[in-house]
Design a protein around this motif. Structure first.
Motif, PDB file in Angstrom:
ATOM      1  N   GLN A 169      -3.279   0.286  -3.465  1.00  0.00           N
ATOM      2  CA  GLN A 169      -2.649  -1.002  -3.170  1.00  0.00           C
ATOM      3  C   GLN A 169      -2.247  -1.675  -4.473  1.00  0.00           C
ATOM      4  OE1 GLN A 169      -4.655  -4.752  -1.595  1.00  0.00           O
ATOM      5  NE2 GLN A 169      -3.591  -4.042   0.258  1.00  0.00           N
TER       6      GLN A 169
ATOM      7  N   SER B 157      -3.989  10.317  -0.529  1.00  0.00           N
ATOM      8  CA  SER B 157      -4.481   9.220  -1.360  1.00  0.00           C
ATOM      9  C   SER B 157      -3.702   7.950  -1.052  1.00  0.00           C
ATOM     10  CB  SER B 157      -4.345   9.546  -2.853  1.00  0.00           C
ATOM     11  OG  SER B 157      -5.222  10.585  -3.224  1.00  0.00           O
ATOM     12  N   ALA B 158      -4.329   6.812  -1.326  1.00  0.00           N
ATOM     13  CA  ALA B 158      -3.680   5.518  -1.116  1.00  0.00           C
ATOM     14  C   ALA B 158      -4.039   4.584  -2.262  1.00  0.00           C
ATOM     15  CB  ALA B 158      -4.102   4.909   0.216  1.00  0.00           C
TER      16      ALA B 158
ATOM     17  N   ARG C 220       0.946   5.451   0.167  1.00  0.00           N
ATOM     18  CA  ARG C 220       0.149   6.604   0.616  1.00  0.00           C
ATOM     19  C   ARG C 220       0.912   7.887   0.323  1.00  0.00           C
ATOM     20  NH1 ARG C 220      -0.604   2.530   4.337  1.00  0.00           N
ATOM     21  NH2 ARG C 220      -2.802   1.993   4.754  1.00  0.00           N
TER      22      ARG C 220
ATOM     23  N   THR D   6       0.849  -1.190   0.000  1.00  0.00           N
ATOM     24  CA  THR D   6       0.000   0.000   0.000  1.00  0.00           C
ATOM     25  C   THR D   6       0.885   1.241   0.000  1.00  0.00           C
ATOM     26  OG1 THR D   6      -1.781  -1.130   1.190  1.00  0.00           O
ATOM     27  CG2 THR D   6      -1.802   1.277   1.210  1.00  0.00           C
TER      28      THR D   6
END
Length: 417
Positions: free
Chosen positions: A95, A92-93, A88, A86
């Motif tokens: 995966q 925002s993030a 970041r 993940t």
């Protein structure tokens, strides 16, 4: 006292062992990010996840046996395919999952606008494991003050690697240490000046291209640090995928043009400077880029490392394309010639020429003074092209003129220069 070959062998072992010593994560799992790049709208970065055994806590990093143990750890490391990472950044993030070789690729659009005054930005990475493994990547986003983007090849452009000579290239890549991979005299001063820009502190993006494997990423970083060359994202390092079953490097497509096209689209509001060498395919690729993006490339600097007559035809083709687009081409074996042209174009401060000359004088390279140059220029782009097609560039190459500058007299400069 160790012989020259013994010292070379120790350096080689230390080079191969170095990533195993430094890249150690929790429970033997390592998240290894590489420098990324982006804009205020999107960022990109690549990295790798693998597992390796722990290093001995009291190991002497200069001990031959420690090198051998670390090399063993590196050989036994295992890529982690299908691992979830993940990323970041700015609210925002995203995966992503590692591929079969353990590599992951992050493409993220920030929810909040990144700081426009900063150049390097941290990206938090977390591996979904028990326990989780945290790492931090860095991405370069052009700050508001920057005025242009530089894309430079590395091999035989920044450092002597002898790409045209395979044996010499392999020796420099895998035996010579970072300090002995000699940078071309003056290149560090020139690249610092391009990064700073004519106004200073512009922090213009320096994007580097190499066809070497990801395994020498640390070596390139150390080489840049030792020589004071601005560090930037390396755009085309690739994993050769060597194994006992497949002992030869995988055949990889040449994505250089596609990659530069992507950079032109990403930094659509900025002009570009392309730097390469005459030894391989830079003239062909750069000719295609300039032809496909007229008005976007301010200048093309080609380090002349190959006297091969077959390359002259490709350089002539590049010169025609550059002149047709109203841009500039400098073919030179001397960093000072590039600095003089860049100063005249308003890319760097005038004192850059003195700094490059001083760096050359401090090196083992023989002093050349201001290199003899031939300028191929006519009042218009069309007339400049006609001069090239009429054989003026060919004559200069046949006469081995150290520097050839091709630019129509009506070419534009950098805005604000």
């Amino acid at each position: 006292m160790p012989s020259g070959w013994s010292r070379a062998a120790i350096r080689l072992l230390g080079l191969v062992a170095r990533p195993a010593r430094r890249a150690q994560g929790a429970e033997g799992v390592v998240v290894e990010p590489y420098r990324g790049y982006g804009s205020r709208e999107e960022i990109f970065l690549i990295g790798r996840v693998f597992r390796q055994s722990h290093a001995a806590p009291d190991a002497d990093p200069d001990d031959l046996r420690a090198h051998l143990r670390d090399i063993g750890r590196r050989i036994r490391r295992r890529k982690l395919a299908g691992a979830a990472i993940t990323a970041r950044f700015c609210g925002s993030a995203v995966q992503v999952t590692t591929d079969r070789d353990g590599y992951f690729r992050v493409h993220l659009r920030p929810g909040e606008r990144p700081d426009g005054t900063a150049a390097w930005h941290p990206v938090a990475l977390t591996l979904d494991a028990d326990p989780p493994v945290a790492a931090q990547a860095r991405v370069f986003i052009p700050p508001e003050r920057c005025r242009f983007v530089v894309i430079s090849d590395i091999d035989d452009t920044v450092m002597h690697t002898g790409v045209a000579n395979r044996f010499k290239m392999l020796w420099r890549l895998f035996v010579a240490d970072a300090q002995s991979r000699v940078a071309f005299p003056g290149v560090a001063a020139l690249y610092r000046a391009l990064h700073d820009g004519a106004a200073g502190a512009e922090r213009n993006p320096m994007l580097y291209v190499s066809r070497a494997p990801w395994g020498i990423y640390d070596m390139l970083t150390e080489f840049f640090r030792l020589h004071g060359i601005p560090i930037g994202p390396v755009l085309f390092l690739r994993e050769w995928g060597l194994s006992w079953r497949h002992p030869l490097p995988r055949r990889a497509e040449d994505h250089k043009r596609e990659l530069i096209d992507r950079m032109l689209a990403l930094y659509r509001d900025l002009p570009f400077v392309l730097i390469g060498d005459s030894g391989q395919h830079d003239p062909e690729v750069y000719a295609e880029i300039v032809g496909a993006h007229p008005g976007r490339v301010l200048a093309v600097y080609i380090r002349n490392v190959s006297p091969d007559a077959d390359r002259a035809a490709e350089i002539e083709r590049l010169a025609v394309t550059v002149a047709s687009a109203g841009s500039s081409l400098v073919l030179a074996a001397d960093s000072r010639a590039m600095a003089e042209h860049a100063a005249g174009l308003g890319l760097v401060a005038p004192e850059t020429v003195t700094a490059v000359a001083a760096e050359q004088a401090a090196s083992a390279a023989p002093a050349t003074g201001s290199p003899r140059a031939r300028r191929i220029a006519a009042p218009t782009s069309e007339e400049t092209v006609a001069s090239i097609e009429g054989g003026e560039l060919k004559d200069a190459l046949d006469e081995a003129v150290p520097t050839v500058v091709v630019e129509p007299a009506d070419r534009g400069g950098l805005p604000g220069s």
